[in-house]
Structure formats: structure tokens, C-alpha cells
Design a protein around this motif. Structure first.
Motif, PDB file in Angstrom:
ATOM      1  N   ASN A 260       0.814  -1.215   0.000  1.00  0.00           N
ATOM      2  CA  ASN A 260       0.000   0.000   0.000  1.00  0.00           C
ATOM      3  C   ASN A 260       0.851   1.270   0.000  1.00  0.00           C
ATOM      4  OD1 ASN A 260       0.942  -0.172   2.617  1.00  0.00           O
ATOM      5  ND2 ASN A 260      -1.035  -0.748   3.492  1.00  0.00           N
ATOM      6  N   ILE A 261       2.198   1.115   0.103  1.00  0.00           N
ATOM      7  CA  ILE A 261       3.141   2.227   0.028  1.00  0.00           C
ATOM      8  C   ILE A 261       4.267   1.830  -0.922  1.00  0.00           C
ATOM      9  CG2 ILE A 261       4.722   3.721   1.315  1.00  0.00           C
ATOM     10  CD1 ILE A 261       3.114   3.184   3.812  1.00  0.00           C
ATOM     11  N   CYS A 262       4.658   2.731  -1.808  1.00  0.00           N
ATOM     12  CA  CYS A 262       5.766   2.447  -2.714  1.00  0.00           C
ATOM     13  C   CYS A 262       7.072   2.288  -1.943  1.00  0.00           C
ATOM     14  CB  CYS A 262       5.923   3.586  -3.731  1.00  0.00           C
ATOM     15  SG  CYS A 262       4.563   3.719  -4.898  1.00  0.00           S
ATOM     16  N   ILE A 263       7.954   1.421  -2.425  1.00  0.00           N
ATOM     17  CA  ILE A 263       9.262   1.204  -1.811  1.00  0.00           C
ATOM     18  C   ILE A 263      10.328   1.523  -2.851  1.00  0.00           C
ATOM     19  CG2 ILE A 263      10.767  -0.422  -0.605  1.00  0.00           C
ATOM     20  CD1 ILE A 263       8.293  -2.100   0.023  1.00  0.00           C
ATOM     21  N   PRO A 264      10.899   2.734  -2.832  1.00  0.00           N
ATOM     22  CA  PRO A 264      11.927   3.075  -3.808  1.00  0.00           C
ATOM     23  C   PRO A 264      13.262   2.433  -3.464  1.00  0.00           C
ATOM     24  CG  PRO A 264      11.632   4.880  -2.278  1.00  0.00           C
ATOM     25  CD  PRO A 264      10.581   3.843  -1.921  1.00  0.00           C
ATOM     26  N   ALA A 265      14.134   2.336  -4.449  1.00  0.00           N
ATOM     27  CA  ALA A 265      15.498   1.850  -4.244  1.00  0.00           C
ATOM     28  C   ALA A 265      16.461   2.911  -4.770  1.00  0.00           C
ATOM     29  CB  ALA A 265      15.723   0.524  -4.967  1.00  0.00           C
ATOM     30  N   THR A 356      -2.950  -6.243  14.298  1.00  0.00           N
ATOM     31  CA  THR A 356      -2.002  -5.174  13.988  1.00  0.00           C
ATOM     32  C   THR A 356      -0.989  -5.550  12.919  1.00  0.00           C
ATOM     33  OG1 THR A 356      -2.212  -4.038  16.124  1.00  0.00           O
ATOM     34  CG2 THR A 356      -0.117  -3.800  14.960  1.00  0.00           C
ATOM     35  N   SER A 357      -0.393  -6.733  12.996  1.00  0.00           N
ATOM     36  CA  SER A 357       0.662  -7.104  12.041  1.00  0.00           C
ATOM     37  C   SER A 357       0.118  -7.495  10.680  1.00  0.00           C
ATOM     38  CB  SER A 357       1.508  -8.248  12.606  1.00  0.00           C
ATOM     39  OG  SER A 357       0.821  -9.482  12.516  1.00  0.00           O
ATOM     40  N   GLN A 358      -1.205  -7.563  10.539  1.00  0.00           N
ATOM     41  CA  GLN A 358      -1.819  -7.976   9.281  1.00  0.00           C
ATOM     42  C   GLN A 358      -2.218  -6.792   8.398  1.00  0.00           C
ATOM     43  OE1 GLN A 358      -5.070 -10.808  10.087  1.00  0.00           O
ATOM     44  NE2 GLN A 358      -4.181 -11.171  12.118  1.00  0.00           N
ATOM     45  N   GLN A 359      -1.921  -5.581   8.845  1.00  0.00           N
ATOM     46  CA  GLN A 359      -2.454  -4.398   8.167  1.00  0.00           C
ATOM     47  C   GLN A 359      -1.519  -3.792   7.134  1.00  0.00           C
ATOM     48  OE1 GLN A 359      -3.550  -1.922  11.478  1.00  0.00           O
ATOM     49  NE2 GLN A 359      -5.182  -3.309  12.150  1.00  0.00           N
ATOM     50  N   GLY A 360      -0.461  -4.498   6.752  1.00  0.00           N
ATOM     51  CA  GLY A 360       0.425  -4.030   5.692  1.00  0.00           C
ATOM     52  C   GLY A 360       1.411  -2.985   6.161  1.00  0.00           C
ATOM     53  N   LEU A 361       2.208  -2.482   5.231  1.00  0.00           N
ATOM     54  CA  LEU A 361       3.218  -1.485   5.563  1.00  0.00           C
ATOM     55  C   LEU A 361       2.561  -0.182   6.011  1.00  0.00           C
ATOM     56  CD1 LEU A 361       5.891  -1.849   2.727  1.00  0.00           C
ATOM     57  CD2 LEU A 361       5.857  -2.915   4.987  1.00  0.00           C
ATOM     58  N   LYS A 362       3.120   0.413   7.063  1.00  0.00           N
ATOM     59  CA  LYS A 362       2.622   1.686   7.569  1.00  0.00           C
ATOM     60  C   LYS A 362       3.655   2.798   7.439  1.00  0.00           C
ATOM     61  CE  LYS A 362      -0.194  -0.630  11.109  1.00  0.00           C
ATOM     62  NZ  LYS A 362      -0.441  -0.755  12.569  1.00  0.00           N
ATOM     63  N   TYR A 363       4.895   2.424   7.163  1.00  0.00           N
ATOM     64  CA  TYR A 363       5.970   3.409   7.127  1.00  0.00           C
ATOM     65  C   TYR A 363       6.655   3.388   5.760  1.00  0.00           C
ATOM     66  CZ  TYR A 363       5.033   2.940  12.055  1.00  0.00           C
ATOM     67  OH  TYR A 363       4.390   2.894  13.268  1.00  0.00           O
ATOM     68  N   LYS A 364       7.109   4.558   5.325  1.00  0.00           N
ATOM     69  CA  LYS A 364       7.758   4.691   4.022  1.00  0.00           C
ATOM     70  C   LYS A 364       9.164   4.105   4.105  1.00  0.00           C
ATOM     71  CE  LYS A 364       5.336   9.003   2.861  1.00  0.00           C
ATOM     72  NZ  LYS A 364       4.953   9.552   4.179  1.00  0.00           N
ATOM     73  N   LEU A 365       9.364   2.951   3.532  1.00  0.00           N
ATOM     74  CA  LEU A 365      10.654   2.285   3.557  1.00  0.00           C
ATOM     75  C   LEU A 365      11.412   2.538   2.258  1.00  0.00           C
ATOM     76  CD1 LEU A 365       9.656  -1.168   5.133  1.00  0.00           C
ATOM     77  CD2 LEU A 365      10.329   0.948   6.292  1.00  0.00           C
ATOM     78  N   GLU A 366      12.728   2.510   2.362  1.00  0.00           N
ATOM     79  CA  GLU A 366      13.599   2.691   1.198  1.00  0.00           C
ATOM     80  C   GLU A 366      14.694   1.636   1.231  1.00  0.00           C
ATOM     81  OE1 GLU A 366      17.144   5.690  -0.339  1.00  0.00           O
ATOM     82  OE2 GLU A 366      15.917   6.236   1.379  1.00  0.00           O
ATOM     83  N   VAL A 367      14.903   0.972   0.107  1.00  0.00           N
ATOM     84  CA  VAL A 367      16.038   0.061  -0.053  1.00  0.00           C
ATOM     85  C   VAL A 367      17.180   0.872  -0.648  1.00  0.00           C
ATOM     86  CG1 VAL A 367      16.885  -1.998  -1.222  1.00  0.00           C
ATOM     87  CG2 VAL A 367      14.538  -1.940  -0.358  1.00  0.00           C
ATOM     88  N   TYR A 368      18.343   0.818  -0.027  1.00  0.00           N
ATOM     89  CA  TYR A 368      19.455   1.623  -0.512  1.00  0.00           C
ATOM     90  C   TYR A 368      20.759   0.824  -0.472  1.00  0.00           C
ATOM     91  CZ  TYR A 368      20.848   2.401   4.382  1.00  0.00           C
ATOM     92  OH  TYR A 368      21.254   2.224   5.683  1.00  0.00           O
ATOM     93  N   ARG A 369      21.698   1.233  -1.303  1.00  0.00           N
ATOM     94  CA  ARG A 369      22.980   0.541  -1.433  1.00  0.00           C
ATOM     95  C   ARG A 369      23.963   1.084  -0.408  1.00  0.00           C
ATOM     96  NH1 ARG A 369      24.341  -4.340  -3.638  1.00  0.00           N
ATOM     97  NH2 ARG A 369      26.419  -4.321  -4.580  1.00  0.00           N
ATOM     98  N   THR A 370      24.734   0.188   0.234  1.00  0.00           N
ATOM     99  CA  THR A 370      25.743   0.585   1.207  1.00  0.00           C
ATOM    100  C   THR A 370      27.140   0.258   0.679  1.00  0.00           C
ATOM    101  OG1 THR A 370      25.778  -1.532   2.388  1.00  0.00           O
ATOM    102  CG2 THR A 370      24.125   0.087   3.077  1.00  0.00           C
ATOM    103  N   GLN A 371      28.146   0.786   1.357  1.00  0.00           N
ATOM    104  CA  GLN A 371      29.521   0.600   0.919  1.00  0.00           C
ATOM    105  C   GLN A 371      30.008  -0.822   1.133  1.00  0.00           C
ATOM    106  OE1 GLN A 371      31.551   3.266  -0.437  1.00  0.00           O
ATOM    107  NE2 GLN A 371      32.783   1.510  -1.058  1.00  0.00           N
ATOM    108  N   TYR A 372      29.667  -1.406   2.310  1.00  0.00           N
ATOM    109  CA  TYR A 372      30.237  -2.711   2.664  1.00  0.00           C
ATOM    110  C   TYR A 372      29.196  -3.815   2.887  1.00  0.00           C
ATOM    111  CZ  TYR A 372      34.281   0.266   3.588  1.00  0.00           C
ATOM    112  OH  TYR A 372      35.303   1.174   3.474  1.00  0.00           O
ATOM    113  N   LYS A 373      27.940  -3.477   2.993  1.00  0.00           N
ATOM    114  CA  LYS A 373      26.937  -4.473   3.377  1.00  0.00           C
ATOM    115  C   LYS A 373      25.923  -4.761   2.277  1.00  0.00           C
ATOM    116  CE  LYS A 373      25.721  -2.106   7.009  1.00  0.00           C
ATOM    117  NZ  LYS A 373      25.021  -1.741   8.268  1.00  0.00           N
ATOM    118  N   GLY A 374      26.192  -4.331   1.059  1.00  0.00           N
ATOM    119  CA  GLY A 374      25.232  -4.576  -0.009  1.00  0.00           C
ATOM    120  C   GLY A 374      24.013  -3.683   0.154  1.00  0.00           C
TER     121      GLY A 374
END
Length: 541
Positions: A260-265, A356-374
């Protein structure tokens, strides 16, 4: 575990209002302002709470001290200046410069006082300049008490101004806190601790209004965590409208509309930048052929929402209480062996707090690249303690089939039953729950240390597959049962272990025991840990 483990107030934003009153020559002249402050403070719950903490001597660090405070990390956020006072990060809810006066001479011998310990930069002065790593900070005094940022008289080299000058001459750094407007804060402000800065230079100049002001150039000390204040400000005010302008954006939505919320990378590490690949996004668990999922459990008879723990059958399974409180859309009160949520046969509706845990994403999350951890995951939003962040999804399969699989780092063993019995060094949780006795995984009268089932997110999974390990994580793993009551097939949900500021990396403990992972050649495998935590074990396994 992973596979292989054995104030809403105009006053609050005005950083230096009290400094003007300090320059007045008599208490009588200040009486009107003091009475106004007293009237405002009587209406503010944060000030009432602060006064009560002071009365009971419960301020975390009541004595002013230089440098970082234990437990307060760069990036920590506060919704009111009173919150900073309550822990001792900045000891006054109005003054912009917090300093130690003559009283500090006894404890710190050999120093010239006053000396500053912290400053708040919140745009109160028209002459302030903020370039993140370098600040031109306007001294205190001489500004209009109406809060329009204009100077109305010359500043004086006394109190906080003199303290910053002494800091420069004696090479003593100060803590810097930045404030931004924030509509979601009860004070309409958000304050972020940005670490230690040294006073590099000071000078007197004619300000924009024509009056003399003292200016201080501060430079951030090297070797501190990356500064995120500008990104926090961006995410608070603009993210939802300008997500296409995120630096290094390589994918607008990795879930392709499933959540229900976009997850950019984003990727600002690699050249050329690339997006996450090699997997199919799935927001729910898929089941490997040959595995039979238990039938749906009987449900409660509550109507609308579950409210009475004495009559709700789901609450009785949770120790005759509800595991969640409704604040912030539902927050887990404490970590439990397993949480029983309402399921498909319950009569309550989808808005029930026990879902509560069945209601989907509630926070805007972002997948991002790191220097050493992928790849890694962070939230654009503040996440309150106890809030569900996401479920770990993928392919539900038998653990024994993994013996022929190598190079898959996205395996999560469903070891709820083993954890509940404290097997293999797993940490038990003390909250009792009511589990059916026939769900024990037993072989030869003993409970197996290795779970029967796992979730494989190697080729299909959700945002949780990108969340990294930390030796001091801000998320914890919670087993949840909703559609059935068999812990061998429990859902794996990640909850916030603490209040998590925006832009802070989300992490949980993978739970590997050192020297527990053995390669195909029979030798113990070792993998370095790059979590960066103060108490890092230096090895993931």
C-alpha cells in the motif's frame, strides 16, 4: 533466525528567547515575560512532565558534561526541547546555548569558564548559516522576543557568547542539535542530534538588521556517523511528493504496487548505479509443494473490535490480555514467545487492534545501497517502539531440503518452538502463552534443535530480505499466529525494538552463534560483521 544458526507552542521553536531577558537589568522588567512563560508552561504537558522529573530528580544526566552522552547517538530525534532537557542533552527548554558557568570551576580545574556544552540551531536568527558540516552560528541576545528573527539591539560578549569564545580558545567541542518544522510533532518541531563540532573562529559583525552580532564558525569533527539531518528534513516535508527526486533513485517501487506504500530503491555507491535484481517481489508467503498448512483455528466471538480480554478467546491465548495497544495504529507492549492474533474465523473486523501485524506497511521504507553491506533498508518515517515494520516473506519449505543448497543468504528458519524451549543458546522470552501440547517437535522424546520449516527469500520475497544484521539491532523478531495455531508455521514479523529516527538503517540480529556454520568441506566458515555497532562482535558467524 537465519539458516546456519546453532509541544504545540510558538515558544518551542524560539531557541534564544530567554537570552534577551537575561540582559535586562532588573527582575521587575522581566516579570511580564516570566508570567507569560509560567502561563504557557502550565498548559504544556511536556513542561509539566519535565517539572515533575526535576522534582523527583529523574533527569538522566542532571549534571552538565562535555562531549557525547552515553546512549544518545548521532541521529537521535526529539519532538520537543523538553525531551532533550529530560535526558540532559541540552539543559534549557528555551536557551539556544547551554553552558557551564562559574559553578563548573570546582569540577573542571584548569579551564576558563563559562564553557558551552551544547547549542540548538533552529533558524531563530536571521544571520545563521547552515552548511551541514560547517555552521556560522549567531550568538545570543539582542533579538526580538516576538520571534520574527530580527535583531533590535547589539549583542554582548557575556554568558553563552563568552562560553563559545572560550570553547574555541581551549579546543573543547560542543554538541549540536538542529531543529526543523514538523507537522507530526506535538511541538511542531523536530530536533536531531548531529554530533560534536569544534568552534573554529569567532568575530563581531554588523548583522542584517544593522546591529552588532557575534558569529561563530563551527566545523564538524571527523570520524562521526554520516550526517542525515538534511535528508530527515527532506523526508518529513517533501518525500511523498518528490520521491522521484531521491538522490540515486534506481527504482521507483521495487514491489510494483503490491504494497500500500511504494518502496523506492537508491544507489549512490556504484558507478554505474544499478537496482536490486534476481528476485520476484511477493508480499505474502508462498508454500512449497508437498507441505500441508494447518487448518484455520476457531475464532473469537467479538463484534467489531476486540476490547474485553476476559471474554475474547484470542486474548486468553495471550495470557488473558491483548498484546497490542491501539496507539500509533497498534504497538506491541512487549516481546512474547508467540503472539496470537485474530484470524479468518474471528468475528471482529479488519480494524481490530489484535490484527495489527496484518495491516500491511505503515511506514515509508527505502532500499538503498551501502559501501560494505550490499543493500539495506531504512525508513523515511519515524517508527515508534513496538510498531510492526514488516513480515519476512518468501517460499515456505522444509529445512532439510537446504542441505543441497549453497550460496543462499536469504533463509529464515522458523525456530519459534526451539526459542520457546531455550534450545541451541536461543534466548527465551518470559511471557507465558497457551500452546496446544501436540505442537511440540519431538524426535525420540526430545525436541529437535533444528526447525522443520524455513522461509526462503532467495528467489522471491519482500522488503525484509534486504534488512541487514546488527549486533545492536533496532528491530526484533516476533513469531505471530493468526490463521492457525501451529508454531512450526508461525509468521515472522519484525517489530521496532526502540523509537527509530527517520533515515536510520533498520536491522535485526540474525542470531548466528560463532563457529556454528560449517562449509561443504567440513571446515568452519567465518564471515566478518560490518554492522558498526559499539558492541559489534566483529563476526557474523
Amino acid at each position: 533466525m537465519r539458516c546456519g544458526t546453532k509541544e504545540k507552542s510558538a515558544h518551542d521553536g524560539n531557541a534564544r528567547r530567554s537570552s534577551k531577558r537575561c540582559d535586562l537589568k532588573s527582575v521587575n522588567k522581566d516579570k511580564g515575560a516570566h508570567d507569560a512563560d509560567a502561563k504557557r508552561s502550565s498548559m504544556r504537558p511536556d513542561l509539566k512532565a519535565l517539572n515533575e522529573m526535576r522534582r523527583k530528580k529523574e533527569i538522566l544526566y542532571p549534571e552538565k558534561r562535555f562531549g557525547n552522552l552515553p546512549g544518545v547517538n548521532v541521529g537521535h530525534q526529539f519532538f520537543s526541547r523538553c525531551e532533550m532537557v529530560a535526558i540532559g542533552l541540552h539543559s534549557h527548554w528555551l536557551n539556544g546555548i547551554d553552558y557551564i558557568g562559574k559553578t563548573g570551576k570546582k569540577e573542571y580545574k584548569g579551564y576558563t569558564f563559562p564553557l558551552a556544552v551544547a547549542i540548538v540551531l533552529s533558524g531563530q536568527y536571521e544571520d545563521d548559516v547552515d552548511n551541514s558540516e560547517e555552521i556560522v552560528y549567531t550568538g545570543q541576545g539582542g533579538n526580538d522576543l516576538l520571534g520574527n528573527k530580527r535583531q533590535i539591539e547589539d549583542q554582548k560578549m557575556i554568558r553563552g557568547n563568552l562560553a563559545l569564545k572560550n570553547n574555541m580558545e581551549q579546543s573543547i567541542p560542543v554538541r549540536v542539535v538542529r531543529g526543523h518544522k514538523c507537522v507530526t510533532s506535538y511541538s511542531n518541531k523536530l530536533y536531531t542530534y548531529d554530533g560534536l563540532y569544534k568552534v573554529d573562529k569567532y568575530w563581531a559583525a554588523k548583522g542584517a538588521a544593522g546591529y552588532t552580532v557575534y558569529k561563530y564558525r563551527l566545523k564538524r569533527l571527523p570520524g562521526q556517523p554520516v550526517l542525515l539531518t538534511n535528508q530527515v528534513y527532506f523526508s518529513r516535508g517533501q518525500w511523498s511528493k518528490l520521491s522521484s527526486e531521491l538522490p540515486g533513485l534506481v527504482c521507483k517501487d521495487i514491489c510494483d504496487g503490491q504494497e500500500n506504500i511504494c518502496i523506492p530503491a537508491t544507489n549512490i555507491i556504484d558507478d554505474p548505479p544499478f537496482a536490486p535484481s534476481g528476485f520476484t517481489y511477493t508480499k505474502s508467503i508462498t508454500v512449497e509443494s508437498g507441505i500441508k498448512i494447518p487448518s484455520s483455528a476457531p475464532g473469537c466471538n467479538c463484534k467489531g473490535k476486540c476490547t474485553n480480554p476476559r471474554t475474547c478467546s484470542c486474548a486468553k491465548l495471550n495470557g488473558s490480555d491483548f498484546p497490542y495497544v491501539s496507539k500509533n495504529g497498534g504497538r506491541l507492549v512487549e516481546a512474547m514467545d508467540v503472539v496470537f492474533e485474530c484470524g479468518p474465523n474471528c468475528l471482529c473486523g479488519p480494524e481490530c487492534v489484535n490484527r495489527t501485524s496484518q495491516q500491511g506497511l505503515k511506514y515509508k521504507l527505502e532500499v538503498y545501497r551501502t559501501q560494505y553491506k550490499g543493500w539495506a533498508v531504512r525508513s523515511m518515517d519515524y517508527i515508534p517502539s513496538g510498531a510492526p515494520v514488516c513480515e519476512y516473506t518468501g517460499l515456505l519449505r522444509k529445512t532439510k531440503t537446504l542441505d543441497a543448497v549453497s550460496g543462499n543468504d536469504y533463509i529464515f528458519e522458523i525456530d519459534c518452538w526451539q526459542t520457546m524451549n531455550g534450545l541451541g543458546g536461543r534466548e527465551r522470552r518470559l511471557r507465558d502463552v497457551s500452546l496446544p501440547s501436540d505442537h511440540a517437535d519431538k524426535r525420540d522424546g526430545k525436541i529437535s534443535e533444528r526447525p522443520d520449516f524455513c522461509i526462503d527469500a532467495g528467489s522471491s520475497g519482500n522488503v525484509a530480505r534486504f534488512i541487514n544484521h546488527s549486533c545492536e539491532p533496532n528491530l526484533f523478531v516476533q513469531c505471530v499466529l493468526s490463521s492457525h495455531h501451529d508454531v512450526k508455521f508461525a509468521r515472522i514479523v519484525l517489530f521496532a525494538a526502540d523509537n527509530i529516527p527517520a533515515l536510520q538503517e533498520l536491522t535485526y540480529d540474525y542470531g548466528y552463534a560463532l563457529d556454528s556454520v560449517v562449509g561443504p568441506d567440513g571446515k568452519i566458515k567465518k564471515l566478518a560483521c560490518f554492522c558498526g555497532a559499539t558492541g559489534c562482535r566483529k563476526r557474523l558467524y
